[in-house]
Design an enzyme around this catalytic site. Structure first.
Site, mmCIF file in Angstrom:
data_model
loop_
_atom_site.group_PDB
_atom_site.id
_atom_site.type_symbol
_atom_site.label_atom_id
_atom_site.label_comp_id
_atom_site.label_asym_id
_atom_site.label_seq_id
_atom_site.Cartn_x
_atom_site.Cartn_y
_atom_site.Cartn_z
ATOM 1 N N ARG A 55 37.402 41.390 35.745
ATOM 2 C CA ARG A 55 38.385 41.252 34.680
ATOM 3 C C ARG A 55 39.790 40.596 35.043
ATOM 4 O O ARG A 55 40.201 40.040 34.793
ATOM 5 C CB ARG A 55 38.400 42.183 33.780
ATOM 6 C CG ARG A 55 37.775 42.392 32.297
ATOM 7 C CD ARG A 55 37.951 43.663 31.513
ATOM 8 N NE ARG A 55 37.825 44.685 32.296
ATOM 9 C CZ ARG A 55 37.347 45.959 31.879
ATOM 10 N NH1 ARG A 55 37.303 46.042 30.583
ATOM 11 N NH2 ARG A 55 37.495 46.840 32.724
ATOM 12 N N GLY A 195 32.196 58.702 39.207
ATOM 13 C CA GLY A 195 31.793 57.391 38.853
ATOM 14 C C GLY A 195 30.516 57.490 38.131
ATOM 15 O O GLY A 195 29.787 56.693 37.968
ATOM 16 N N LYS A 213 18.022 54.721 27.597
ATOM 17 C CA LYS A 213 16.785 54.821 28.798
ATOM 18 C C LYS A 213 15.456 55.305 28.293
ATOM 19 O O LYS A 213 14.369 54.767 28.620
ATOM 20 C CB LYS A 213 17.556 55.960 29.617
ATOM 21 C CG LYS A 213 18.638 55.251 30.444
ATOM 22 C CD LYS A 213 19.320 56.662 31.253
ATOM 23 C CE LYS A 213 20.534 55.874 31.967
ATOM 24 N NZ LYS A 213 21.192 57.039 32.380
HETATM 25 P P1 NDP Z 1 32.367 49.916 35.943
HETATM 26 O O1 NDP Z 1 32.886 50.234 34.480
HETATM 27 O O2 NDP Z 1 32.708 50.825 37.054
HETATM 28 O O3 NDP Z 1 32.544 48.308 36.468
HETATM 29 C C1 NDP Z 1 32.549 47.481 35.277
HETATM 30 C C2 NDP Z 1 32.887 45.854 36.026
HETATM 31 O O4 NDP Z 1 32.705 44.820 34.968
HETATM 32 C C3 NDP Z 1 34.258 45.960 36.489
HETATM 33 O O5 NDP Z 1 34.250 45.081 37.558
HETATM 34 C C4 NDP Z 1 34.959 45.142 35.306
HETATM 35 O O6 NDP Z 1 36.090 44.311 35.672
HETATM 36 C C5 NDP Z 1 34.038 44.185 34.855
HETATM 37 N N1 NDP Z 1 34.053 43.938 33.498
HETATM 38 C C6 NDP Z 1 34.278 44.708 32.575
HETATM 39 N N2 NDP Z 1 34.220 44.228 31.115
HETATM 40 C C7 NDP Z 1 34.271 42.890 31.335
HETATM 41 C C8 NDP Z 1 33.924 41.602 30.707
HETATM 42 N N3 NDP Z 1 34.313 41.960 29.334
HETATM 43 N N4 NDP Z 1 33.854 40.561 31.389
HETATM 44 C C9 NDP Z 1 33.782 40.513 32.652
HETATM 45 N N5 NDP Z 1 33.926 41.541 33.344
HETATM 46 C C10 NDP Z 1 33.855 42.694 32.934
HETATM 47 O O7 NDP Z 1 30.982 49.802 35.497
HETATM 48 P P2 NDP Z 1 29.636 50.712 36.421
HETATM 49 O O8 NDP Z 1 29.687 50.183 37.936
HETATM 50 O O9 NDP Z 1 29.713 52.103 36.507
HETATM 51 O O10 NDP Z 1 28.453 50.162 35.674
HETATM 52 C C11 NDP Z 1 27.931 48.730 35.541
HETATM 53 C C12 NDP Z 1 26.481 48.525 34.935
HETATM 54 O O11 NDP Z 1 25.845 49.740 35.665
HETATM 55 C C13 NDP Z 1 26.478 49.516 33.432
HETATM 56 O O12 NDP Z 1 25.783 48.337 32.859
HETATM 57 C C14 NDP Z 1 26.247 50.929 33.548
HETATM 58 O O13 NDP Z 1 25.450 51.459 32.471
HETATM 59 C C15 NDP Z 1 25.117 50.679 34.655
HETATM 60 N N6 NDP Z 1 24.755 51.867 35.599
HETATM 61 C C16 NDP Z 1 25.791 52.711 35.964
HETATM 62 C C17 NDP Z 1 25.508 53.535 36.598
HETATM 63 C C18 NDP Z 1 26.667 54.465 37.356
HETATM 64 O O14 NDP Z 1 26.131 55.472 37.808
HETATM 65 N N7 NDP Z 1 27.862 53.914 37.400
HETATM 66 C C19 NDP Z 1 24.311 54.195 36.953
HETATM 67 C C20 NDP Z 1 23.358 53.186 36.234
HETATM 68 C C21 NDP Z 1 23.429 52.137 35.559
HETATM 69 P P3 NDP Z 1 37.525 45.105 36.444
HETATM 70 O O15 NDP Z 1 36.922 45.533 37.723
HETATM 71 O O16 NDP Z 1 38.418 43.997 36.559
HETATM 72 O O17 NDP Z 1 37.809 45.951 35.412
HETATM 73 N N1 HSE Z 2 26.293 57.326 32.924
HETATM 74 C C1 HSE Z 2 25.185 57.186 33.254
HETATM 75 C C2 HSE Z 2 24.759 58.564 33.747
HETATM 76 C C3 HSE Z 2 25.003 56.549 34.574
HETATM 77 O O1 HSE Z 2 25.630 59.437 33.812
HETATM 78 O O2 HSE Z 2 23.610 58.800 33.989
HETATM 79 C C4 HSE Z 2 23.381 56.037 35.110
HETATM 80 O O3 HSE Z 2 22.873 55.478 34.354
#
Ligand code: NDP
Ligand code: HSE
Length: 440
Positions: A55, A195, A213
């Site tokens: 973003r 995180g 899930k």
């Molecule tokens: P974050 O919130 O840490 O990162 C999201 C990223 O997407 C950021 O880089 C952000 O940009 C960008 N972003 C957010 N909104 C938009 C938008 N509208 N348009 C374009 N870019 C956008 O998320 P996570 O890395 O934690 O999670 C990513 C995915 O993985 C999710 O679907 C989550 O459910 C899944 N997931 C996460 C886990 C975890 O432990 N974190 C585990 C398993 C699955 P910017 O950096 O500029 O803000």
């Molecule tokens: N928010 C999720 C959790 C990330 O705490 O398990 C992994 O899907």
């Protein structure tokens, strides 16, 4: 892999774009960069990072700034891109971006359970139509391989039950509460800092993430289409340190469980998919799963019981699962293969929670006078719910009655609780939890 040179192989570089560079995306970009040589060998062609969308492009990131863009829609249709990794989260824009990528002939890897739990059908159909892959291993259980074993390793078996701890944030919170006696909001901030929590942590603590899930697991395990709305859901926000202390007195702990099972309802097969905090005995394997770890127990007709355990959340563990999918999709491009298609042939209906057999643990403050026990037990008997254990703690104003029931339809259990709440002898029903992991 690269040894099997064959003129039919497509060994041109594989262009990859990563949408989102947050907790997970940052780690995926790191691995793509650091492991480029190994990936080339494992895939059979160079894997080249062509772009990363975020973003806010002005923030410093651990990637070549020339690769950064805030226009993911442009990235996903580029001619030099073969594979799109979606790590933004939420429904839109990811749904449109993934559809656009699939329609443009790109394979997609996503960790997005919120999206897959609602739109798996539409996205899988688009992938099938365009002859490309849609992989989503990281959407359940972080690093734990559970989707691929269900789809592939158990493809010849019949799964009866998939149950486990699939949310790292709530497990981290409940474990910390059990260990330190703190209430959940005191430890939630720490889960976010590490995180684990979603951008909106209510998705975790209200059980939406685990329900998503559960929908994904139930769909795959039972060859049916189950969406997040089909999953009965309760979160952990009402759980107190007192509940965990009371559970310990029953040699139990409290875990947020996702349970997907095949039910036989008068000869008709149905699916139950449900998420709630439940007491489980301390000797149950899931009781020892602490912190952000997840565990999923699969029970199938021929394999019997299988348990999958590991880091369920966090940037690097989740990136490991994403990278596994990325390598699968990349190999398919090189060797002209295809990943598995969605399988929904069984089309089993989803049962209402009302009809699911459950056990209840009910803790209530009661008037300490003759006849109260008889009245309370009568309320259970009236609904056909049999009591397994009853204990009184304290006396006078502080008298507390704790009742554990045998299995009965959830509707009968919840109607009993409603009747107790109306009783003069019951001052307050202070805690109602289900009990899982017992053989009764
Ligand atoms: P974050 O919130 O840490 O990162 C999201 C990223 O997407 C950021 O880089 C952000 O940009 C960008 N972003 C957010 N909104 C938009 C938008 N509208 N348009 C374009 N870019 C956008 O998320 P996570 O890395 O934690 O999670 C990513 C995915 O993985 C999710 O679907 C989550 O459910 C899944 N997931 C996460 C886990 C975890 O432990 N974190 C585990 C398993 C699955 P910017 O950096 O500029 O803000
Ligand atoms: N928010 C999720 C959790 C990330 O705490 O398990 C992994 O899907």
């Amino acid at each position: 892999m690269s040894d099997s040179v064959d003129s039919r192989n497509d060994e041109r570089p594989i262009g990859v774009v990563v949408l989102g560079m947050g907790s997970v995306g940052t780690e995926v970009v790191r691995i793509l960069t650091e492991s480029a040589d190994d990936l080339r060998e494992r895939v059979g062609a160079p894997v080249v990072l062509r772009g990363v969308s975020v973003r806010d492009v002005s923030r410093p990131r651990a990637v070549d700034p020339a690769l950064l863009t805030d226009d993911p829609a442009e990235l996903v249709v580029r001619d030099d891109v073969d594979l799109v990794v979606e790590l933004i989260g939420g429904i839109e824009p990811p749904r449109q971006l993934i559809l656009s990528a699939l329609e443009s002939g790109k394979s997609v890897v996503t960790a997005n359970k919120a999206l897959m739990a609602v739109h798996a059908g539409e996205l899988s159909e688009a992938a099938a139509r365009n002859g490309v892959d849609l992989y989503f291993e990281a959407s359940v259980g972080g690093a734990i391989p559970v989707i691929r074993p269900l789809i592939q390793s158990l493809a010849g078996d019949s799964v009866n039950r998939v149950a486990g701890i699939v949310n790292g944030t709530t497990n981290f919170i409940l474990s910390a509460m059990a260990e330190t006696g703190a209430d959940y909001d005191e430890v939630l901030a720490e889960a976010g800092r590490l995180g684990y929590a979603e951008a909106d942590p209510s998705a975790d603590v209200e059980g939406y993430d685990a329900a998503a899930k559960a929908a994904i697991l139930a769909s795959i395990a039972f060859h049916s289409r189950v969406t997040a709305d089909d999953v009965y859901r309760e979160g952990i926000t009402a759980i107190t340190a007192a509940d965990l202390a009371a559970a310990a007195k029953f040699d139990c702990t409290v875990k947020l469980l996702a349970i997907c099972e095949r039910l036989n309802d008068g000869g008709a097969e149905k699916i139950s998919a449900r998420v709630y905090p439940a007491l489980i005995p301390l000797e149950h394997p899931l009781a020892t799963v602490n912190g952000a770890f997840n565990a999923v127990v699969v029970e199938s007709e021929n394999a019997g019981r299988l348990m999958f355990y590991g880091q369920g959340a966090g940037g690097a563990p989740t990136a490991s699962a994403v990278m596994g999918d990325l390598v699968m999709a990349a190999r398919n491009r090189v060797y002209r293969g295809r990943g598995p298609l969605e399988s929904t042939y069984a089309s089993l209906p989803v049962a209402s929670i009302d009809d699911v057999p459950t056990r209840y643990y009910v803790s209530m403050r009661v008037a300490d006078r003759p006849g109260v026990l008889a009245q309370v037990s009568g309320a259970f008997a009236e609904k056909g719910v049999s009591i397994s254990a009853m204990r009184q703690e304290g006396a006078g104003e502080d008298a507390r009655l704790i009742i554990v029931t045998h299995r009965a339809a959830d509707r009968a259990q919840s109607e009993t609780v409603a009747a107790l709440e109306e009783m003069d002898a019951v001052i307050k029903v202070s805690s109602v939890l289900r009990l899982e992991g017992t053989n009764e």
